[in-house]
Design a protein around this motif. Sequence first.
Motif, PDB file in Angstrom:
ATOM      1  N   ALA A 163      16.204  41.674 -54.800  1.00 40.30           N
ATOM      2  CA  ALA A 163      17.403  42.203 -54.147  1.00 40.30           C
ATOM      3  C   ALA A 163      17.517  43.709 -54.385  1.00 40.30           C
ATOM      4  O   ALA A 163      17.905  44.464 -53.498  1.00 40.30           O
ATOM      5  N   GLY A 164      17.128  44.150 -55.592  1.00 41.37           N
ATOM      6  CA  GLY A 164      17.194  45.570 -55.926  1.00 41.37           C
ATOM      7  C   GLY A 164      16.247  46.392 -55.056  1.00 41.37           C
ATOM      8  O   GLY A 164      16.621  47.441 -54.528  1.00 41.37           O
ATOM      9  N   GLU A 165      15.020  45.883 -54.913  1.00 40.54           N
ATOM     10  CA  GLU A 165      14.035  46.585 -54.067  1.00 40.54           C
ATOM     11  C   GLU A 165      14.526  46.638 -52.621  1.00 40.54           C
ATOM     12  O   GLU A 165      14.444  47.664 -51.951  1.00 40.54           O
ATOM     13  N   ALA A 166      15.056  45.487 -52.168  1.00 33.22           N
ATOM     14  CA  ALA A 166      15.497  45.407 -50.779  1.00 33.22           C
ATOM     15  C   ALA A 166      16.645  46.369 -50.498  1.00 33.22           C
ATOM     16  O   ALA A 166      16.756  46.916 -49.396  1.00 33.22           O
ATOM     17  N   ALA A 167      17.489  46.584 -51.521  1.00 37.10           N
ATOM     18  CA  ALA A 167      18.654  47.451 -51.319  1.00 37.10           C
ATOM     19  C   ALA A 167      18.232  48.861 -50.918  1.00 37.10           C
ATOM     20  O   ALA A 167      18.969  49.568 -50.219  1.00 37.10           O
ATOM     21  N   ALA A 168      17.032  49.274 -51.353  1.00 28.68           N
ATOM     22  CA  ALA A 168      16.561  50.627 -51.036  1.00 28.68           C
ATOM     23  C   ALA A 168      15.810  50.675 -49.706  1.00 28.68           C
ATOM     24  O   ALA A 168      15.342  51.738 -49.294  1.00 28.68           O
ATOM     25  N   MET A 169      15.670  49.526 -49.045  1.00 25.76           N
ATOM     26  CA  MET A 169      14.889  49.484 -47.791  1.00 25.76           C
ATOM     27  C   MET A 169      15.812  49.518 -46.573  1.00 25.76           C
ATOM     28  O   MET A 169      16.953  49.099 -46.642  1.00 25.76           O
ATOM     29  N   PRO A 170      15.275  50.013 -45.460  1.00 27.82           N
ATOM     30  CA  PRO A 170      16.109  50.104 -44.242  1.00 27.82           C
ATOM     31  C   PRO A 170      16.201  48.767 -43.521  1.00 27.82           C
ATOM     32  O   PRO A 170      15.703  48.615 -42.407  1.00 27.82           O
ATOM     33  N   LEU A 171      16.867  47.781 -44.135  1.00 28.07           N
ATOM     34  CA  LEU A 171      17.014  46.478 -43.488  1.00 28.07           C
ATOM     35  C   LEU A 171      17.995  46.585 -42.313  1.00 28.07           C
ATOM     36  O   LEU A 171      18.987  47.299 -42.403  1.00 28.07           O
ATOM     37  N   ARG A 172      17.696  45.853 -41.221  1.00 26.46           N
ATOM     38  CA  ARG A 172      18.585  45.906 -40.056  1.00 26.46           C
ATOM     39  C   ARG A 172      19.955  45.327 -40.389  1.00 26.46           C
ATOM     40  O   ARG A 172      20.974  45.802 -39.907  1.00 26.46           O
ATOM     41  N   LYS A 173      19.949  44.282 -41.213  1.00 30.94           N
ATOM     42  CA  LYS A 173      21.198  43.584 -41.521  1.00 30.94           C
ATOM     43  C   LYS A 173      21.285  43.355 -43.019  1.00 30.94           C
ATOM     44  O   LYS A 173      20.285  43.054 -43.657  1.00 30.94           O
ATOM     45  N   GLU A 174      22.494  43.522 -43.584  1.00 31.84           N
ATOM     46  CA  GLU A 174      22.701  43.225 -45.003  1.00 31.84           C
ATOM     47  C   GLU A 174      22.315  41.774 -45.250  1.00 31.84           C
ATOM     48  O   GLU A 174      22.821  40.892 -44.560  1.00 31.84           O
ATOM     49  N   PRO A 175      21.447  41.496 -46.222  1.00 28.18           N
ATOM     50  CA  PRO A 175      21.111  40.094 -46.484  1.00 28.18           C
ATOM     51  C   PRO A 175      22.324  39.325 -47.013  1.00 28.18           C
ATOM     52  O   PRO A 175      23.114  39.864 -47.792  1.00 28.18           O
ATOM     53  N   ALA A 176      22.467  38.082 -46.546  1.00 29.94           N
ATOM     54  CA  ALA A 176      23.638  37.285 -46.924  1.00 29.94           C
ATOM     55  C   ALA A 176      23.439  36.609 -48.278  1.00 29.94           C
ATOM     56  O   ALA A 176      24.386  36.195 -48.916  1.00 29.94           O
ATOM     57  N   ARG A 177      22.150  36.492 -48.723  1.00 30.44           N
ATOM     58  CA  ARG A 177      21.890  35.750 -49.954  1.00 30.44           C
ATOM     59  C   ARG A 177      21.478  36.679 -51.092  1.00 30.44           C
ATOM     60  O   ARG A 177      21.057  37.817 -50.868  1.00 30.44           O
ATOM     61  N   THR A 178      21.625  36.168 -52.300  1.00 29.91           N
ATOM     62  CA  THR A 178      21.224  36.946 -53.472  1.00 29.91           C
ATOM     63  C   THR A 178      19.860  36.427 -53.936  1.00 29.91           C
ATOM     64  O   THR A 178      19.363  35.446 -53.418  1.00 29.91           O
TER      65      THR A 178
END
Length: 396
Positions: A163-178
């Motif tokens: 989740a930490g790595e993903a937070a720094a990535m340009p995801l199209r949509k905020e992930p709903a899961r942890t």
Amino acid sequence: MTSRLYYTESYRTTFDAQVMSCDPVGEAVHVVLDQTAFYPTSGGQPFDTGTLGGAAVSDVIDREDGEIAHVTSGKFNTGDVVQGTIDWARRFDHMQQHTGQHVLSAAFDRLFSARTESFHMGTSAATIDLGREVTPSQIAKAEDEANRIVWQDRPVTARFASAGEAAAMPLRKEPARTGPLRLIDVEDFDLSACGGTHVARTGGIGIIAVGGWEKFRSGTRVEFLCGGRALGRFRHWRDSLSAVQKHLSVAPHEMAAAIERLQDESKSLQRTLRGMQEKLAVQEAAALVARGSREGGRVVIAAAIDGWDAQGLKALAVAAAAAEPSAVIALFTTNTPALVVIARGANGGIDAGAVLKALAAKFGGKGGGKPDLAQGGGLDATSTQLVEEARLLLLR
Ligand SMILES: [Zn+2]
């Protein structure tokens, strides 16, 4: 937890696995394996079908404990090694729709900042709900852009990230899961967290075609079809169109105008028909009055008449009432259930509405009107029964 083979091998159709548990649920059994290629319903994508140990799999459930339950009717023992085979046509269809959804959603997002709020995949079409309204020309532009990406045949890859790595990535949509996320990367176009199955390159989507759209909440719901579904819809529309074309004998782009012309012609014919019916009604009414029976100071006209519709019947009754002030009139169609018109001349002295009510009470049906003219239908009786009863009522 069941190891999910489809996460890393979405093109795999057969696999061997060990039975971890097998529990009867109603008529079926729920089988949990150590690993599976069967996709369970989740994230807007329906489950896979296929066979497990030769028995048909009718549902695949993503359980909250992280296990995947295969619903089937076979007999399994814990520890058995079984072979699973998934229905590839159904799976590949889902892969085309799902990957197409990523590309189409990204196109709307990149071009018009229209975010995809939800995604649904049905058996014949899939929809995305956009958070803001888009115009038909914007839809066409997003459709063009999505297909440009399809035809560039870009790689589609899956990888895992914390989740930490993903937070720094340009995801199209905020992930709903942890927790750890599975990221789907459409090269240089879209990065989204998703647990579904996807084609390996965008070319596998084939084509992305928007089938229709409608206003939905504060945005737009867009229906789209990818690959095989788009071809299926094209065939269906082609066949429907050529069936219409056979009747109209015009090119597809001229059909709307041709139908409008036919509707205008039909309206004009109806007007002509009404005019002629009214003229004919005057003549026929004179004959009805002549044949009517003179009783109790009234001219009683009760008859079932062939070949007139509701409006014609009304014109006939009105004309008879105008021709003979002491006329009391009940006219029926000859079909069952019958239509009826009740009318009276200026000195007829009956309540047409009340006569109609009495008829409907006896023979069923409905209708209404005023003391001088009432109309109804649905009378369930023979012409003879209707005429006899009407005669009694008109003499009251
Ligand atoms: Zn996906």
